[in-house]
Design a protein around this motif. Structure first.
Motif, PDB file in Angstrom:
ATOM      1  N   GLU A   1       7.797  -4.027   3.643  1.00 50.71           N
ATOM      2  CA  GLU A   1       6.522  -3.337   3.477  1.00 50.71           C
ATOM      3  C   GLU A   1       5.850  -3.883   2.222  1.00 50.71           C
ATOM      4  OE1 GLU A   1       5.172  -1.095   5.718  1.00 50.71           O
ATOM      5  OE2 GLU A   1       6.863  -1.881   6.849  1.00 50.71           O
ATOM      6  N   HIS A   2       4.527  -4.072   2.300  1.00 49.73           N
ATOM      7  CA  HIS A   2       3.794  -4.636   1.172  1.00 49.73           C
ATOM      8  C   HIS A   2       2.390  -4.033   1.151  1.00 49.73           C
ATOM      9  CE1 HIS A   2       3.789  -7.718  -1.954  1.00 49.73           C
ATOM     10  NE2 HIS A   2       2.527  -7.965  -1.639  1.00 49.73           N
ATOM     11  N   VAL A   3       1.844  -3.827  -0.032  1.00 49.07           N
ATOM     12  CA  VAL A   3       0.501  -3.286  -0.194  1.00 49.07           C
ATOM     13  C   VAL A   3      -0.331  -4.295  -0.982  1.00 49.07           C
ATOM     14  CG1 VAL A   3      -0.883  -1.426  -1.207  1.00 49.07           C
ATOM     15  CG2 VAL A   3       1.319  -0.901  -0.133  1.00 49.07           C
ATOM     16  N   VAL A   4      -1.547  -4.531  -0.500  1.00 47.45           N
ATOM     17  CA  VAL A   4      -2.465  -5.455  -1.158  1.00 47.45           C
ATOM     18  C   VAL A   4      -3.784  -4.726  -1.389  1.00 47.45           C
ATOM     19  CG1 VAL A   4      -3.767  -7.593  -0.888  1.00 47.45           C
ATOM     20  CG2 VAL A   4      -1.413  -7.467  -0.051  1.00 47.45           C
ATOM     21  N   ASP A   5      -4.295  -4.804  -2.602  1.00 44.27           N
ATOM     22  CA  ASP A   5      -5.618  -4.262  -2.913  1.00 44.27           C
ATOM     23  C   ASP A   5      -6.621  -5.407  -2.862  1.00 44.27           C
ATOM     24  OD1 ASP A   5      -5.045  -1.509  -3.292  1.00 44.27           O
ATOM     25  OD2 ASP A   5      -4.103  -1.997  -5.208  1.00 44.27           O
ATOM     26  N   LEU A   6      -7.473  -5.383  -1.833  1.00 40.87           N
ATOM     27  CA  LEU A   6      -8.453  -6.434  -1.588  1.00 40.87           C
ATOM     28  C   LEU A   6      -9.778  -6.024  -2.211  1.00 40.87           C
ATOM     29  CD1 LEU A   6      -8.900  -9.119   0.048  1.00 40.87           C
ATOM     30  CD2 LEU A   6      -9.827  -7.652   1.853  1.00 40.87           C
ATOM     31  N   ARG A   7     -10.280  -6.846  -3.125  1.00 46.28           N
ATOM     32  CA  ARG A   7     -11.595  -6.607  -3.719  1.00 46.28           C
ATOM     33  C   ARG A   7     -12.650  -7.219  -2.799  1.00 46.28           C
ATOM     34  NH1 ARG A   7      -8.264  -8.288  -7.510  1.00 46.28           N
ATOM     35  NH2 ARG A   7      -9.037 -10.429  -7.550  1.00 46.28           N
ATOM     36  N   VAL A   8     -13.761  -6.520  -2.623  1.00 50.07           N
ATOM     37  CA  VAL A   8     -14.860  -7.032  -1.810  1.00 50.07           C
ATOM     38  C   VAL A   8     -16.119  -6.969  -2.656  1.00 50.07           C
ATOM     39  CG1 VAL A   8     -16.192  -6.749   0.302  1.00 50.07           C
ATOM     40  CG2 VAL A   8     -13.744  -6.232   0.313  1.00 50.07           C
TER      41      VAL A   8
ATOM     42  N   TYR B   1     -10.715  -2.557  -0.254  1.00 43.79           N
ATOM     43  CA  TYR B   1      -9.800  -1.931   0.703  1.00 43.79           C
ATOM     44  C   TYR B   1      -8.352  -2.095   0.252  1.00 43.79           C
ATOM     45  CZ  TYR B   1     -13.855  -1.944   3.744  1.00 43.79           C
ATOM     46  OH  TYR B   1     -15.102  -1.736   4.264  1.00 43.79           O
ATOM     47  N   ARG B   2      -7.545  -1.086   0.561  1.00 47.83           N
ATOM     48  CA  ARG B   2      -6.094  -1.174   0.364  1.00 47.83           C
ATOM     49  C   ARG B   2      -5.480  -1.458   1.726  1.00 47.83           C
ATOM     50  NH1 ARG B   2      -3.288   2.661  -3.512  1.00 47.83           N
ATOM     51  NH2 ARG B   2      -3.745   0.855  -4.789  1.00 47.83           N
ATOM     52  N   LEU B   3      -4.735  -2.568   1.798  1.00 47.36           N
ATOM     53  CA  LEU B   3      -4.086  -2.987   3.033  1.00 47.36           C
ATOM     54  C   LEU B   3      -2.599  -2.717   2.913  1.00 47.36           C
ATOM     55  CD1 LEU B   3      -6.754  -4.693   2.639  1.00 47.36           C
ATOM     56  CD2 LEU B   3      -5.688  -6.398   4.063  1.00 47.36           C
ATOM     57  N   SER B   4      -2.100  -1.797   3.705  1.00 50.34           N
ATOM     58  CA  SER B   4      -0.665  -1.490   3.724  1.00 50.34           C
ATOM     59  C   SER B   4      -0.100  -2.101   4.998  1.00 50.34           C
ATOM     60  CB  SER B   4      -0.433   0.020   3.730  1.00 50.34           C
ATOM     61  OG  SER B   4      -0.999   0.600   2.570  1.00 50.34           O
ATOM     62  N   GLY B   5       0.942  -2.894   4.850  1.00 46.15           N
ATOM     63  CA  GLY B   5       1.471  -3.559   6.032  1.00 46.15           C
ATOM     64  C   GLY B   5       2.819  -4.186   5.805  1.00 46.15           C
ATOM     65  N   THR B   6       3.091  -5.221   6.587  1.00 48.57           N
ATOM     66  CA  THR B   6       4.387  -5.884   6.571  1.00 48.57           C
ATOM     67  C   THR B   6       4.205  -7.352   6.217  1.00 48.57           C
ATOM     68  OG1 THR B   6       5.154  -4.389   8.303  1.00 48.57           O
ATOM     69  CG2 THR B   6       6.450  -6.380   7.932  1.00 48.57           C
ATOM     70  N   LEU B   7       4.921  -7.777   5.181  1.00 47.45           N
ATOM     71  CA  LEU B   7       4.941  -9.172   4.763  1.00 47.45           C
ATOM     72  C   LEU B   7       6.251  -9.762   5.257  1.00 47.45           C
ATOM     73  CD1 LEU B   7       3.798 -11.549   3.092  1.00 47.45           C
ATOM     74  CD2 LEU B   7       4.923 -10.548   1.091  1.00 47.45           C
ATOM     75  N   GLU B   8       6.169 -10.882   5.985  1.00 45.68           N
ATOM     76  CA  GLU B   8       7.374 -11.531   6.490  1.00 45.68           C
ATOM     77  C   GLU B   8       7.466 -12.947   5.938  1.00 45.68           C
ATOM     78  OE1 GLU B   8       9.484 -12.934  10.635  1.00 45.68           O
ATOM     79  OE2 GLU B   8       8.183 -11.177  10.681  1.00 45.68           O
ATOM     80  N   ILE B   9       8.578 -13.193   5.243  1.00 44.03           N
ATOM     81  CA  ILE B   9       8.874 -14.508   4.664  1.00 44.03           C
ATOM     82  C   ILE B   9      10.310 -14.844   5.012  1.00 44.03           C
ATOM     83  CG2 ILE B   9       9.058 -15.871   2.540  1.00 44.03           C
ATOM     84  CD1 ILE B   9       7.057 -13.932   1.238  1.00 44.03           C
ATOM     85  N   HIS B  10      10.536 -16.055   5.487  1.00 43.31           N
ATOM     86  CA  HIS B  10      11.899 -16.535   5.759  1.00 43.31           C
ATOM     87  C   HIS B  10      12.617 -15.624   6.743  1.00 43.31           C
ATOM     88  CE1 HIS B  10      16.015 -18.001   4.548  1.00 43.31           C
ATOM     89  NE2 HIS B  10      15.347 -19.146   4.627  1.00 43.31           N
ATOM     90  N   GLY B  11      11.860 -15.065   7.698  1.00 42.72           N
ATOM     91  CA  GLY B  11      12.447 -14.214   8.727  1.00 42.72           C
ATOM     92  C   GLY B  11      12.774 -12.805   8.290  1.00 42.72           C
ATOM     93  N   LYS B  12      12.437 -12.457   7.047  1.00 43.69           N
ATOM     94  CA  LYS B  12      12.725 -11.109   6.543  1.00 43.69           C
ATOM     95  C   LYS B  12      11.411 -10.373   6.290  1.00 43.69           C
ATOM     96  CE  LYS B  12      15.703  -8.616   3.474  1.00 43.69           C
ATOM     97  NZ  LYS B  12      16.841  -8.684   2.588  1.00 43.69           N
TER      98      LYS B  12
END
Length: 179
Positions: A124-131, A110-121
């Motif tokens: 947008e980030h995309v992660v390709d999850l292998r299953v 699956y490709r997960l498109s979402g929001t990565l939050e680090i240090h309050g910021k």
């Protein structure tokens, strides 16, 4: 079909961060492998429709250091941990989160498109999850690159910047869940 919720955490797998070393004196520094505790919730409606991953910044543990002039000692691991917690502002920002409600099936997972939050910021980030189907279990895994500079973080440096943690860090995740 009724929604199903999966809850996974560090007992189901590992989330590690590998740092690099930059600067003219980089050969003197250690490339660190760091483990962090995490928890994830995945909501299903036939297929995964949303997920949220939360990482406990205070759980940061330096597992090992590669390279450098000599091996990484226990006091140096403790100092590296302290420096990383300061860089991440762990007292003020105790969690790193990734949320996705846009999940697309791919050939290998699956490709997960979402929001990565680090240090309050948030970014947008995309992660390709292998299953992988292991028979009785599913193995989920991914590798991603995150840049300190994207989140307003200043990587730790010493010797007037001649040796510093590289801007990019590699994040690896792997977990298993019974079917």
């Amino acid at each position: 079909m009724a929604d199903t919720v999966w809850t996974l955490d560090s007992s189901d797998g590992a989330l590690t961060v590998t740092t690099g070393v930059a600067g003219p004196a980089a050969a003197m520094g250690h490339r660190l492998t760091i483990a962090m505790a995490w928890q994830a919730t995945v909501r299903w409606a036939g297929e995964p429709v949303s997920m949220e991953l939360s990482v406990d910044v205070g759980s940061l543990e330096v597992l090992r250091g590669e390279g450098g002039v000599k091996g990484l000692t226990s006091p140096e691991k403790a100092l590296a941990r302290s420096n990383a917690l300061k860089t991440l502002g762990a007292n003020r920002f105790p969690h790193i989160t990734f949320r996705s409600d846009q999940i697309t099936k791919t050939d290998g997972g699956y490709r997960l498109s979402g929001t990565l939050e680090i240090h309050g910021k948030a970014r947008e980030h995309v992660v390709d999850l292998r299953v992988d189907d292991l028979g009785d279990n599913w193995r989920m895994s991914c590798d991603a690159v995150v840049r300190h500079s994207d989140f307003g973080l200043k990587p730790y440096s010493m010797m007037l910047g001649a040796m510093k943690v590289a801007d990019e860090v590699a994040v690896s995740f792997s977990a298993e869940r019974a079917k």
